[in-house]
Design a protein around this motif. Structure first.
Motif, PDB file in Angstrom:
ATOM      1  N   GLY D  82       0.809  -1.214   0.000  1.00 32.83           N
ATOM      2  CA  GLY D  82       0.000   0.000   0.000  1.00 32.83           C
ATOM      3  C   GLY D  82       0.847   1.270   0.000  1.00 32.83           C
ATOM      4  N   GLN D  83       2.011   1.188   0.652  1.00 25.24           N
ATOM      5  CA  GLN D  83       2.898   2.359   0.688  1.00 25.24           C
ATOM      6  C   GLN D  83       3.320   2.772  -0.716  1.00 25.24           C
ATOM      7  OE1 GLN D  83       3.451   3.821   3.479  1.00 25.24           O
ATOM      8  NE2 GLN D  83       3.050   2.284   5.058  1.00 25.24           N
ATOM      9  N   ASP D  84       3.587   1.772  -1.569  1.00 24.34           N
ATOM     10  CA  ASP D  84       4.030   2.083  -2.932  1.00 24.34           C
ATOM     11  C   ASP D  84       2.936   2.795  -3.712  1.00 24.34           C
ATOM     12  OD1 ASP D  84       6.686   0.758  -2.934  1.00 24.34           O
ATOM     13  OD2 ASP D  84       5.484  -1.020  -2.531  1.00 24.34           O
ATOM     14  N   LEU D  85       1.698   2.353  -3.521  1.00 23.12           N
ATOM     15  CA  LEU D  85       0.593   2.998  -4.237  1.00 23.12           C
ATOM     16  C   LEU D  85       0.343   4.394  -3.687  1.00 23.12           C
ATOM     17  CD1 LEU D  85      -0.051  -0.243  -4.608  1.00 23.12           C
ATOM     18  CD2 LEU D  85      -2.170   0.669  -5.523  1.00 23.12           C
ATOM     19  N   GLU D  86       0.411   4.497  -2.373  1.00 29.07           N
ATOM     20  CA  GLU D  86       0.182   5.801  -1.741  1.00 29.07           C
ATOM     21  C   GLU D  86       1.236   6.807  -2.216  1.00 29.07           C
ATOM     22  OE1 GLU D  86       0.863   6.152   2.515  1.00 29.07           O
ATOM     23  OE2 GLU D  86      -1.109   7.101   2.742  1.00 29.07           O
ATOM     24  N   ALA D  87       2.487   6.324  -2.315  1.00 28.91           N
ATOM     25  CA  ALA D  87       3.580   7.214  -2.711  1.00 28.91           C
ATOM     26  C   ALA D  87       3.356   7.791  -4.101  1.00 28.91           C
ATOM     27  CB  ALA D  87       4.903   6.454  -2.653  1.00 28.91           C
ATOM     28  N   GLU D  88       2.631   7.059  -4.934  1.00 27.33           N
ATOM     29  CA  GLU D  88       2.378   7.568  -6.285  1.00 27.33           C
ATOM     30  C   GLU D  88       1.008   8.216  -6.405  1.00 27.33           C
ATOM     31  OE1 GLU D  88       3.542   5.216  -9.565  1.00 27.33           O
ATOM     32  OE2 GLU D  88       5.391   4.554  -8.601  1.00 27.33           O
ATOM     33  N   GLY D  89       0.381   8.431  -5.274  1.00 29.40           N
ATOM     34  CA  GLY D  89      -0.868   9.187  -5.284  1.00 29.40           C
ATOM     35  C   GLY D  89      -2.071   8.441  -5.828  1.00 29.40           C
ATOM     36  N   ILE D  90      -2.001   7.118  -5.798  1.00 27.26           N
ATOM     37  CA  ILE D  90      -3.167   6.348  -6.257  1.00 27.26           C
ATOM     38  C   ILE D  90      -4.304   6.550  -5.248  1.00 27.26           C
ATOM     39  CG2 ILE D  90      -4.024   4.086  -6.963  1.00 27.26           C
ATOM     40  CD1 ILE D  90      -1.614   5.201  -8.629  1.00 27.26           C
ATOM     41  N   GLN D  91      -5.448   6.951  -5.742  1.00 27.51           N
ATOM     42  CA  GLN D  91      -6.558   7.315  -4.862  1.00 27.51           C
ATOM     43  C   GLN D  91      -7.373   6.091  -4.460  1.00 27.51           C
ATOM     44  OE1 GLN D  91      -7.144  10.572  -3.713  1.00 27.51           O
ATOM     45  NE2 GLN D  91      -5.051  10.630  -4.527  1.00 27.51           N
ATOM     46  N   PRO D  92      -8.017   6.174  -3.313  1.00 26.31           N
ATOM     47  CA  PRO D  92      -8.878   5.064  -2.889  1.00 26.31           C
ATOM     48  C   PRO D  92     -10.139   4.945  -3.755  1.00 26.31           C
ATOM     49  CG  PRO D  92      -8.987   6.868  -1.309  1.00 26.31           C
ATOM     50  CD  PRO D  92      -7.965   7.252  -2.324  1.00 26.31           C
ATOM     51  N   ILE D  93     -10.750   3.774  -3.702  1.00 32.67           N
ATOM     52  CA  ILE D  93     -12.072   3.593  -4.324  1.00 32.67           C
ATOM     53  C   ILE D  93     -13.097   4.115  -3.319  1.00 32.67           C
ATOM     54  CG2 ILE D  93     -13.767   1.906  -5.134  1.00 32.67           C
ATOM     55  CD1 ILE D  93     -11.435   0.111  -5.972  1.00 32.67           C
ATOM     56  N   VAL D  94     -13.958   4.998  -3.779  1.00 37.26           N
ATOM     57  CA  VAL D  94     -14.900   5.636  -2.856  1.00 37.26           C
ATOM     58  C   VAL D  94     -16.308   5.118  -3.122  1.00 37.26           C
ATOM     59  CG1 VAL D  94     -15.782   7.824  -1.989  1.00 37.26           C
ATOM     60  CG2 VAL D  94     -13.462   7.705  -2.942  1.00 37.26           C
TER      61      VAL D  94
END
Lengths: 166, 151, 289, 796
Positions: D82-94
């Protein structure tokens, strides 16, 4: 790695495989025969059923190296001329499939049944196919398809494994 | 899951107490357990659980949480993590010793088990049978080996 | 869901297979039909480092009738089911095979594999116990024969040592006066048994003799119910005996409940099926008891 | 049956020959030859394989993840958390809130702080093969700090309960109450009030093909190609585009052949974001095929509801009022776009069903728990609520000494369009007739006689009825009627006459067993007078077909046919003008049929439609025609509410000592308005009934008190086989809808919705001498036997 040599749909095959490679993966991804489907890898759903030396086998519960020296038949081998054989045609005429994913497994199981018995009762058909799960049809169309194919086999001169152009 | 087991050993309470609170002496009796190192109050080793073809290996540790000699009550906490895979086992084992005769001690063991991972997802409940069997083996070993050797 | 890596051997003799197991030092497994082992390997619940495949081993796939019948451990469930020789000598085994999985499973799964796997709910171990089968094990030091009653030791646990393999199952000849019954309840057709009961009994002069009753699915192994067997000795098969046996079987068991059936269900249905299996068995003797 | 309808085109224009006929499916041969193309059949050059590491615990803080050992394994390309995705600004599914007091639910594609259910993806490994990827997953070291698991929905709102989502004040997803009429009064005055708490088991559609994703990143165009086994390629694109911050058309989502959906594949999933992310990072295509454990533990579950129902009845058996409380155990996250409210809302709004009741109230709530998130499954909460209601009605009938079918008929609404007290607009049907037809099909009186006779022999057979209305043709108005106003649907499609005289229909409605390539070809062929074999139905590729909310909730048949009728009608008008121009007659004199255009009454004047099409595309003379002559039209359709109806009746034999149920007979009466193809209708009914039988007797996802998942294999989550289901007879009634294009009503869910109640009622009827009733599903053999035993002991 181990060498396995076998025939698949009548064609000789010799390949190096890792011992842990499942027969289902071997057929699908090494030989490109993607008609055999994988539904659970737990030996329950029957989608991966193929014929090994004429008998139904779960290819997800068989190692490719266990198939060394055998003759395998998959759905691609049912009607090699690109048409439909009696059983396949019966499935189309009796709405024996919907999404089509479990279908190859059912065709192989039904082929084995009809090879042994061309006049199975409805109960025998249901029993023989009970190791294959279909989530779409409620089995009604499948059972009717096998009955229709059996009737044609009894009346005609074709055998279940013979491909006849559709 | 809670497993309760009661057994008697042919030894006076004081002797049984000394043995049961000595991990190095009881370790060989824990089925599948291999004691590897002791650091302070923590005992570390590998616990290999074998149920037919199913084999789970846990990197395990065991500590005493409570040793109350006057009440003859000992509480151990053990934990293990699968060496391959993500499952865990945590156990709290409460043992209470009670004199049942001059040379006989009744031991009541209550183990509270918390198992996670694929083995915990085994829908058919065999863990109860397996645990009961492990405890049987443990008790048998304890009775025959340790007690015999120490009396 | 793919198996972990392992070393694979396909030896040609059972002696060679046993020594490969010994070399594996407890981390080896026999691959017979693979219908129990491979699902566990795919789930990575089983991860043997050495797999010894018996498919090329000679002499394990035959049957030999001589009073009783010796069945090689690699004889497949489907072959057992279709064998007239087995049906005439051990008809209970033939009947039990109907309940083992589905055709494709039976085409691969072997009698020996099922027995060595020792699933407490499986049919083949139950029949072995009910009929007093003898199990022949081969290890690096030779062969030994183990009584079925001693073979099954717990859930998926047997008397086989890590370096032994099962080579033969010997079913004794049934007395002419004996009848048998086999009853099973599964959640669905071909699923593992919630409870199964196998019973054999003879009738002499209107009295029941030499009953053997075994239950699967309601204990940690296929279990003989000695108290019920004793209660039947010399009794007549009437409503009283029937309800006594049902109660004795029920009381003899203390199964665990799980997500498939309650403990009470397993106890109670074991009793019900025992009575029904004995109905069948006494009827099959052709005598009235 | 013909209809005169307020629509712009007819379903059966002059010369029509296909709609309504039993026609074999045209898509079958490729599946029968093993030549279908499912996601796992695809291979892209340089493709790598992914496996997910999934949480073994129900609820925990992630204190650390060490991927170094896994990354070092030979054959492993990368490991992402999850850290890798967060670092690239991948947004959550809302999944968005739509009620007062409700909060948005944000789901990170891979969690950075917490895990909330067993099976939740924690990290992904990409390797040369799936085998190696799975090896590497075992080498990832995750430290979890365990938190108490919230499993029981009734305890989830206790002040002391552990909180799943720290950004929300409680584990409440949403709550809503409604009251219509004066239920308080009628309940106070009623001669009888029947009530029960019914717990519906957690189930799912469990298609035989699990899900799967292949993603490829085009670095030059900065866009993705994503193959996914989904029912909703466009919605998947919308959600993934939002997570990546890309324009919709930067992503191409293709749903190729899909091996069953049943609602499970009608949601966007985190893997549809994580796998593209991995492909972009690595620069090679990545494939992930969901395995069965992953599917069972982590693809949406459904229908777990605790329902408190009350029924007020007058002395003469008249239903006076109904009250319900529906608490959905909705799992750890909110599904997109419905949220975890979907089952409870659907169950509640259909509470009155086809009964005349003027006083109804209900409370709806849904709670977060440490289980897999719930979403849609064929029949959704309608089915769970239906089962609870119909079982209560049977209990009431027994208590009142009334025949269960007679009691239902007494309270049934008339056949004409009817507005239910909660505001659903039924478009008319055969509510009473379907019950009568089921009764006649069973030869009911004879069946009751046989039942009495068999009981004397100690055998127990029983019959259960389950009449239903089924919200179908799910457009925005239907969504609003079930409390899901926020679920705006949007569907358009195009019909094109090609230069060779063939017809191409492009629609976003995916077909994964429904037979769209056949039924929609029937509709299109009739519209344009071509032969069916000259029609191609294109779907599944967001680049190739117009936007659609997708195939679910029995919507494709109604909306897809409406689109084809509208767009096809437009093309037909131009085709008529062209043919008339070519043949030098008036367009009004032309008839189109069988691939030919001819002057009405003079077939020998025929020109083939191919000739007309070639005239349009290549014939200079056609340019003399004025106006827009593009032989294509794109239209949208958002239909009014429409409702199918029918009755399912089941006959069973029960062994009270073992609890074993044998289904002797199943009769399904189906009225889905005008049928496109009765063969396909029958197949849908039978398949849905089989799933309903499964849910009634066998299927349930089980968690223990610690949140361990106990149903990770198909030996645990049991699917009914051909031996359990038995023969299913389907009978038709055809009451055209007065409100939809062509009078078509959606269908396909009723069997799953209604069969469980029929099964439970049949088993209870069989065991009525013991006084056994049921308040949960599934009724397993163990539950049935234990219930009989409890009653027997109670008597002693």
């Amino acid at each position: 790695m181990r060498t396995v040599s076998l025939t698949v749909n009548g064609n000789p095959v010799e390949e190096e495989v890792e011992p842990r490679l499942l027969l289902s993966d071997f057929l699908r991804h090494e030989l490109g025969l993607t008609g055999t489907h994988v539904g659970c890898e737990q030996g329950v759903c029957g989608a991966c059923t193929v014929l090994v030396d004429g008998e139904t086998v779960r290819s997800c519960l068989t190692l490719a190296c266990q198939a060394d020296g055998t003759a395998i038949q998959t759905v691609e081998g049912l009607a090699p001329n690109g048409g439909l054989n009696v059983l396949q045609r019966a499935f189309q005429e009796n709405h024996g499939l919907q999404c089509g994913f479990c279908t190859p497994g059912f065709l192989m199981a039904a082929t084995a049944l009809l090879e042994r018995n061309d006049d199975p009762s409805e109960e025998e058909i249901r029993d023989e196919l009970s190791g294959n799960i279909c989530r779409c049809t409620g089995y009604t169309g499948i059972v009717r398809s096998v009955q229709a194919a059996a009737l044609q086999l009894r009346e005609g001169t074709v055998t279940a494994s013979e491909g006849t152009a559709g | 899951m809670e497993i309760n087991n009661e057994f008697t050993v042919q030894a006076p309470v004081s002797q049984a107490w000394a043995i049961l609170t000595d991990v190095e002496r009881i370790a060989p009796c824990i089925p599948g357990f291999q004691l590897e190192e002791i650091e302070g109050d923590e005992y570390r080793g590998t616990m290999k659980l074998k149920i037919g073809a199913v084999v789970m290996s846990y990197a395990s540790r065991l500590t005493f949480v409570e040793k109350d000699e006057s009440e003859h009550r000992v509480v151990m906490r053990g934990g293990g993590r699968e060496q391959r895979g993500q499952g865990t086992v945590d156990a709290t084992i409460v043992s209470v010793l009670e004199a049942a005769g001059d040379n006989e001690t009744r031991v009541n063991v209550t183990a509270t088990l918390d198992v996670t991972g694929r083995i915990a997802g085994f829908g058919r409940s065999i863990m109860g049978d397996v645990s009961a069997r492990l405890i049987d083996q443990f008790v048998q070993c304890l009775e025959t080996r340790v007690m015999a050797g120490s009396s | 869901m793919k198996p972990a890596p392992f070393e694979y051997h396909a030896p040609e003799t059972s002696v060679e297979a046993a020594s490969l197991l010994r070399e594996a030092g407890g981390d080896g497994k026999i691959l017979a039909g693979g219908q129990s082992l491979l699902p566990l390997m795919n789930l990575r619940l089983a991860r043997p480092s050495v797999l010894v495949d018996l498919r090329r081993v000679q002499g394990l796939d035959g049957t030999l009738a001589n009073g009783g019948i010796r069945i090689g451990s690699m004889v497949r469930h489907g072959q057992v089911q279709r064998s007239h020789e087995i049906q005439s000598r051990v008809p209970m085994l033939t009947e039990a095979m109907r309940h083992v999985g589905h055709p494709a499973i039976r085409n691969r799964g072997t009698l020996g594999g099922s027995i060595a796997h020792a699933d407490p709910a499986a049919e083949a171990p139950l029949v072995a116990v009910a009929l007093g089968a003898e199990l022949v094990a081969l290890g690096p030091d030779g062969t030994r024969t183990i009584q079925a009653d001693d073979f099954f030791q717990g859930p998926f646990m047997t008397a086989l040592a890590d370096d032994e393999l099962l080579t033969e199952i010997l079913f004794p000849e049934a007395p002419a006066s004996a009848g048998w019954g086999f009853r099973e309840v599964a959640r669905a057709h071909g699923d593992f048994a919630l409870v199964a009961v196998a019973a054999v009994v003879s009738v002499e002069d209107g009295r029941l003799r030499d009953a053997r009753i075994a239950v699967a699915g309601a204990a940690d192994r296929p279990m003989r119910i000695a108290a019920a067997e004793q209660a039947l000795e010399g009794a007549a098969w009437d409503a009283g005996t029937r309800s006594d046996v049902e109660q004795i079987v029920r009381d003899a068991l203390s199964p665990a409940g799980d997500s498939h059936a309650s403990a009470e269900y397993r106890k109670s249905v074991a009793g019900v099926l025992a009575a029904r299996a004995l109905d069948d068995a006494t009827k099959a003797t052709g005598s009235t008891a | 049956m013909t209809t005169s309808l307020p629509i712009d085109h007819e379903l059966h224009p002059a010369g029509a020959q296909y709609v309504g006929a039993k026609i074999n499916r045209v898509e079958d041969p490729r599946f029968l030859r093993g030549e279908g193309r499912f996601v796992d059949d695809m291979s892209l050059p340089g493709m790598l394989h992914a496996a997910f590491l999934r949480s073994p615990v129900a609820h925990a803080n992630i204190t650390s993840i060490d991927t170094s050992r896994a990354a070092a394994l030979p054959g492993v390309t990368a490991v992402f958390t999850g850290q890798d995705l967060e670092a690239e600004g991948i947004q959550p599914i809302v999944s968005r809130a739509f009620l007062p007091g409700m909060g948005d639910n944000l789901r990170e594609p891979l969690p950075t702080k917490k895990v909330r259910y067993v099976g939740e993806a924690v990290a992904v490994v990409v390797a040369d093969s799936r085998y190696i990827a799975e090896d590497a997953c075992e080498l990832i070291d995750v430290e979890y700090e365990r938190l108490p698991a919230v499993i029981d929905p009734e305890g989830a709102l206790d002040p002391g309960a552990a909180l799943l989502h720290e950004d929300l004040p409680a584990n409440l997803i949403g709550r809503k109450s409604e009251s219509h009429g004066d239920p308080e009064r009628v309940f106070a005055e009623a001669d009888h009030v029947f009530s029960h708490r019914f717990v519906h088991g957690r189930v799912a559609g469990v298609p035989i093909e699990c899900r799967g994703v292949i993603a490829e990143y085009d670095r030059g165009r900065e866009g993705f190609l994503i193959y996914s086994s989904t029912q909703i390629p466009h919605l998947t694109r919308s959600v993934a585009a939002e997570c990546f911050g890309l324009a919709e058309s930067d992503l191409q989502v293709i749903a190729p052949d899909v091996g069953g959906g049943f609602g499970i594949k009608a949601h966007p999933y985190i893997e549809e974001v994580v796998i593209p992310f991995a492909a972009r990072r690595i620069g090679r295509p990545v494939k992930w095929i969901e395995d069965r454990y992953e599917h069972l533990s982590s693809a949406v579950h459904a229908k777990e509801l605790v329902m408190d129902l009350e029924l007020a009845v007058a002395a003469d058996g008249t239903f006076l009022g109904m009250r319900g409380r529906y608490n959905a155990n909705a799992g750890a996250y909110g599904c997109f776009p419905q949220t975890g409210m979907v089952d409870a809302m659907c169950a509640a709004t259909l509470l009155p069903s086809l009964y005349k009741v003027d006083h109804v109230s209900y409370e709806i709530l849904a709670v977060y728990t440490n289980k897999c998130m719930t979403g849609t499954y064929r029949g959704v909460g309608w089915g769970a609520g239906h089962t609870a209601r119909e079982v209560l009605i049977d209990d009431a009938a027994r208590a009142l000494g009334r025949d269960p079918l007679e009691l239902r008929l007494q309270n049934c609404i008339p056949s004409e369009p009817y507005r239910s007290v909660v505001g659903m607009n039924y478009d008319g049907g055969s509510y009473q007739e379907s019950m009568e037809q089921a009764r006649d099909a069973l030869d009911y009186d004879a069946l009751r006689e046989r039942q009495a006779k068999l009981r004397e022999e100690g055998r127990y057979i029983g019959v259960g009825f389950s009449p239903f209305v089924e919200p179908a043709g799910f457009g925005s108005k239907a969504a609003a009627a079930v409390g899901q106003k926020h679920q705006v649907t949007y569907d358009w499609g195009s019909v094109t006459l090609e230069g060779d005289g063939t017809v191409t229909v492009r629609m976003g409605f995916h077909s994964h067993g429904q037979g769209h390539e056949t039924t929609f070809a029937q509709v299109a062929a009739d519209q344009l007078g071509v032969r069916m074999e000259d029609v191609r139905i294109k779907y599944g590729d967001t680049e190739g077909v117009p936007y659609s909310t997708g195939t679910f909730a029995s919507r494709s048949g109604v909306i897809g046919s409406g689109l084809i009728m509208r767009a096809g009608g437009d093309v037909r008008d131009k085709l008529l003008r062209l043919a008339a121009h070519l043949m030098e007659v008036s367009p009004a004199d032309i008839e189109l049929s069988g691939g030919k255009a001819f002057v009405r009454g003079a077939p020998d004047t025929a020109r083939t439609i191919k000739e007309v099409a070639q005239y349009a595309y290549f014939g200079p003379g056609s340019r003399q025609l004025e106006g827009d002559m593009a032989l294509t039209s794109t239209r949208s359709y958002d239909p009014p509410e429409s409702y199918s109806n029918g009755t399912i009746a089941v006959v069973v034999e029960v062994d009270p000592e073992t609890g074993k149920v044998t289904i002797e007979r199943t009769v399904a009466i189906e009225d889905c308005g005008v049928m496109l193809n009765p063969t396909i209708v029958e197949g849908q009914v039978a398949g849905a009934v089989a799933q309903g039988i499964g849910g009634a007797l066998y299927e349930e996802f089980v968690y223990d008190d610690d949140g361990n998942f106990l149903s990770g294999t198909l030996l645990d989550y049991l699917l009914a086989s051909s031996m359990e289901v038995g023969p299913i007879e389907v009978h038709h009634i055809e009451t055209p809808s007065p409100v939809t294009d062509g009078g078509i009503k959606g269908m396909g869910e009723a069997g799953t919705l209604a069969a469980p109640a029929a099964v439970l009622n049949a088993v209870a009827d069989a065991l009525s001498p013991f006084g056994v009733t049921f308040t949960s599903t599934p009724i397993t053999a163990s539950l049935i036997r234990d219930a009989v035993a409890a009653k027997r002991e109670g008597e002693q």
